[in-house]
Design an enzyme around this catalytic site. Structure first.
Site, PDB file in Angstrom:
ATOM      1  N   ARG A 290       0.807  -1.218   0.000  1.00  0.00           N
ATOM      2  CA  ARG A 290       0.000   0.000   0.000  1.00  0.00           C
ATOM      3  C   ARG A 290       0.848   1.279   0.000  1.00  0.00           C
ATOM      4  O   ARG A 290       0.573   2.212  -0.747  1.00  0.00           O
ATOM      5  CB  ARG A 290      -0.896  -0.009   1.247  1.00  0.00           C
ATOM      6  CG  ARG A 290      -1.918   1.105   1.283  1.00  0.00           C
ATOM      7  CD  ARG A 290      -2.599   1.139   2.661  1.00  0.00           C
ATOM      8  NE  ARG A 290      -3.096  -0.138   3.086  1.00  0.00           N
ATOM      9  CZ  ARG A 290      -4.341  -0.579   2.874  1.00  0.00           C
ATOM     10  NH1 ARG A 290      -5.206   0.189   2.277  1.00  0.00           N
ATOM     11  NH2 ARG A 290      -4.697  -1.771   3.296  1.00  0.00           N
ATOM     12  N   ARG A 326     -13.164  -1.470  -1.823  1.00  0.00           N
ATOM     13  CA  ARG A 326     -12.767  -1.155  -0.446  1.00  0.00           C
ATOM     14  C   ARG A 326     -13.878  -0.528   0.396  1.00  0.00           C
ATOM     15  O   ARG A 326     -14.066  -0.925   1.548  1.00  0.00           O
ATOM     16  CB  ARG A 326     -11.502  -0.295  -0.419  1.00  0.00           C
ATOM     17  CG  ARG A 326     -10.278  -0.980  -1.068  1.00  0.00           C
ATOM     18  CD  ARG A 326      -8.997  -0.183  -0.883  1.00  0.00           C
ATOM     19  NE  ARG A 326      -8.576  -0.174   0.491  1.00  0.00           N
ATOM     20  CZ  ARG A 326      -8.694   0.845   1.306  1.00  0.00           C
ATOM     21  NH1 ARG A 326      -9.169   1.994   0.877  1.00  0.00           N
ATOM     22  NH2 ARG A 326      -8.319   0.748   2.554  1.00  0.00           N
ATOM     23  N   TYR A 330     -14.650  -2.874   3.548  1.00  0.00           N
ATOM     24  CA  TYR A 330     -14.278  -2.482   4.901  1.00  0.00           C
ATOM     25  C   TYR A 330     -14.668  -1.059   5.249  1.00  0.00           C
ATOM     26  O   TYR A 330     -14.011  -0.418   6.061  1.00  0.00           O
ATOM     27  CB  TYR A 330     -12.799  -2.669   5.248  1.00  0.00           C
ATOM     28  CG  TYR A 330     -11.834  -3.251   4.270  1.00  0.00           C
ATOM     29  CD1 TYR A 330     -11.490  -4.608   4.375  1.00  0.00           C
ATOM     30  CD2 TYR A 330     -11.212  -2.467   3.307  1.00  0.00           C
ATOM     31  CE1 TYR A 330     -10.542  -5.143   3.513  1.00  0.00           C
ATOM     32  CE2 TYR A 330     -10.269  -3.013   2.453  1.00  0.00           C
ATOM     33  CZ  TYR A 330      -9.940  -4.349   2.570  1.00  0.00           C
ATOM     34  OH  TYR A 330      -9.003  -4.882   1.735  1.00  0.00           O
ATOM     35  N   CYS A 356     -26.286  -3.444  -8.642  1.00  0.00           N
ATOM     36  CA  CYS A 356     -27.517  -3.714  -7.903  1.00  0.00           C
ATOM     37  C   CYS A 356     -27.232  -4.313  -6.541  1.00  0.00           C
ATOM     38  O   CYS A 356     -27.512  -5.495  -6.288  1.00  0.00           O
ATOM     39  CB  CYS A 356     -28.413  -4.639  -8.709  1.00  0.00           C
ATOM     40  SG  CYS A 356     -28.823  -3.905 -10.279  1.00  0.00           S
TER      41      CYS A 356
HETATM   42  C1  PLP Z   1      -0.688  -7.976   2.199  1.00  0.00           C
HETATM   43  C2  PLP Z   1       0.650  -8.337   2.607  1.00  0.00           C
HETATM   44  C3  PLP Z   1       1.676  -7.393   2.572  1.00  0.00           C
HETATM   45  C4  PLP Z   1       1.471  -5.961   2.143  1.00  0.00           C
HETATM   46  O1  PLP Z   1       0.673  -5.228   3.025  1.00  0.00           O
HETATM   47  P1  PLP Z   1       0.542  -3.636   2.837  1.00  0.00           P
HETATM   48  O2  PLP Z   1      -0.370  -3.232   3.920  1.00  0.00           O
HETATM   49  O3  PLP Z   1      -0.030  -3.396   1.489  1.00  0.00           O
HETATM   50  O4  PLP Z   1       1.897  -3.059   2.995  1.00  0.00           O
HETATM   51  C5  PLP Z   1       2.944  -7.805   2.938  1.00  0.00           C
HETATM   52  N1  PLP Z   1       3.187  -9.067   3.340  1.00  0.00           N
HETATM   53  C6  PLP Z   1       2.216 -10.010   3.386  1.00  0.00           C
HETATM   54  C7  PLP Z   1       2.554 -11.374   3.812  1.00  0.00           C
HETATM   55  C8  PLP Z   1       0.925  -9.680   3.024  1.00  0.00           C
HETATM   56  O5  PLP Z   1      -0.036 -10.602   3.083  1.00  0.00           O
END
Ligand code: PLP
Length: 430
Positions: A290, A326, A330, A356
């Protein structure tokens, strides 16, 4: 000093780098994902500068468009994957196998085989049973599988429960006490090479404390491992760094969003976490997704209708849960702005899509400058977990994606067509 985002207003018109967003929407249609190359580079470099001795494995699941992966690969990133499909995409986007890690609680035998055959950096073991399966598969292939063991440290990441992965009741990782035996066992398995420990406590974490707690936990845990005669060389600390979703663009003609949110700066993260982890003398990797891509992407749509009922105002757009799930999944918050600011008047409305489902909303009771049919709007901070979770529900076509580089722009995924909707189905003969 606050760094300027590469999405900004010039004369009340939204730009991405040197390109007007409207131009892209007009040329390629909407809904459309638009990414800023400069922002991706800046985000990655800010992490790299804060974590100079660590390896950064970009978490593909946040956004796996190969054109974006190419940029990150060229900057020196590795790839963190959670399926063989992601390993396949990473390899085909130029990542070297020795820079690819593979996590996940439910790896299929075929996926493990694929990972071992391709000699990736690590398979992150999430259960005692998986360790034995990986050894067996490696043995059959006459190879050695390099592994990390994923520990569930039972730390509350203080984020949304759906993206919290490091608490006791979560399905991820192995209980630390039980894991001691798994570490021991791994040393005696013929086709396993133990590298170290893996944790990932969750996503969108904006407080540094849960990370500090995890780092301290790892430090103590490694001492415990050593007492048991187990020496490791590697720590994979996971990802999870949170970003800002509110007031991402501040402009005198935009309402300031209440209950402003926090972000976790990489230098704060590094200053707090690195000194603890460095005491172990281990090699370090981090797996941000992210943080690297979220604010480098927006999704642009068009207002189809505006509708006032007795209870609410609705702005009905061509962006729905099929392009950005998203909010429905959530209750996530995204800033929404007009691509062209025409009115200083604001209104409070639900911004919804055509699907829908009542959960098909992008924002509820949102204060937004008044917009009309035909206007373009932009949903900010949509680069991560946006396109990757798009779907064809309601037989909608997945949107196009465009990468902006200054005044140049590149279509990096074409919009789907009606033909795509039927391309994988097989009609029965009778
Ligand atoms: C989803 C995930 C990430 C990345 O998470 P971010 O919040 O996008 O930084 C890193 N490692 C593992 C094992 C994940 O499942």
């Amino acid at each position: 000093m606050q760094k300027l985002l590469h999405f900004y207003y010039k004369n009340n018109e939204l730009y991405c780098e040197g390109t007007p967003v409207r131009k892209i929407a007009e040329e390629f249609g909407t809904p459309i994902y638009i990414y800023s190359k400069a922002q991706i580079i800046e985000n990655f470099k800010s992490l790299q500068n804060s974590l100079p001795n660590a390896k950064i494995l970009y978490a593909l699941k946040a956004n796996s468009n190969p054109a974006i992966l190419k940029i990150l690969n060229q900057l020196g990133a590795g790839a963190d994957t959670v399926s063989a499909g992601e390993i396949y995409i990473a390899l085909n986007s130029g990542f070297k196998p020795e820079k690819i890690s593979f996590a996940g609680v439910g790896k299929y035998d075929d996926e493990i085989k694929f990972a071992i055959k391709n000699e990736i950096f690590s398979i992150n073991i999430e259960s005692p049973q998986e360790l034995l399966v990986v050894n067996e598969i490696a043995k059959n292939l006459n190879k050695t599988a390099k592994i990390l063991i994923r520990i569930n440290p039972d730390i509350d990441a203080k984020t949304h429960p759906y993206i919290s992965t490091g608490i006791k009741t979560s399905k991820f990782g192995i209980d630390p006490t039980e894991a001691i035996d798994v570490f021991k066992k791994s040393l005696n398995l013929s086709h396993i090479e133990l590298l170290g420990i893996h944790t990932h406590i969750g996503s969108q974490i904006v407080d540094v404390e849960p990370f500090v707690e995890t780092a301290k936990f790892i430090l103590q845990y490694i001492e415990k491992l050593e007492k048991n005669g187990i020496k490791i060389s590697h720590i994979d600390f996971g990802g999870g760094l949170g970003v800002k979703y509110k007031n991402v663009i501040v402009n005198e003609n935009l309402p300031f969003e209440e209950n402003d949110d926090k972000e976790l700066k990489p230098e704060v993260f590094a200053n707090e976490v690195l000194p603890i982890l460095e005491k172990t003398g281990c090699e370090l990797t981090f797996e941000p997704g992210r943080f690297i891509i979220a604010n480098a992407g927006i999704i642009v749509g068009k207002v189809i209708y505006t509708k006032k009922t007795g209870a609410k105002n609705f702005i009905i757009t061509d962006i729905s849960m099929t392009e950005l799930i998203r909010p429905a999944l959530y209750n996530a918050y995204h800033q929404i702005v007009p691509v062209e600011i025409k009115a200083q008047k604001t209104e409070i409305a639900d911004i919804v899509g055509p699907v829908c489902e009542t959960s098909d909303f992008i924002a509820r009771d949102r204060k937004i400058p008044t917009v009309s049919r035909g206007d373009y709007i932009a949903v900010m901070t949509a680069g991560a977990y946006g396109f990757v979770s798009s779907s064809n529900y309601n037989a909608r076509l997945r949107p196009a994606e465009v990468l902006i580089d200054g005044e140049n722009y590149y279509l990096i995924r074409r919009r789907e067509t009606f033909e795509d909707l039927l391309s994988k189905t097989i009609m029965t003969k009778t």
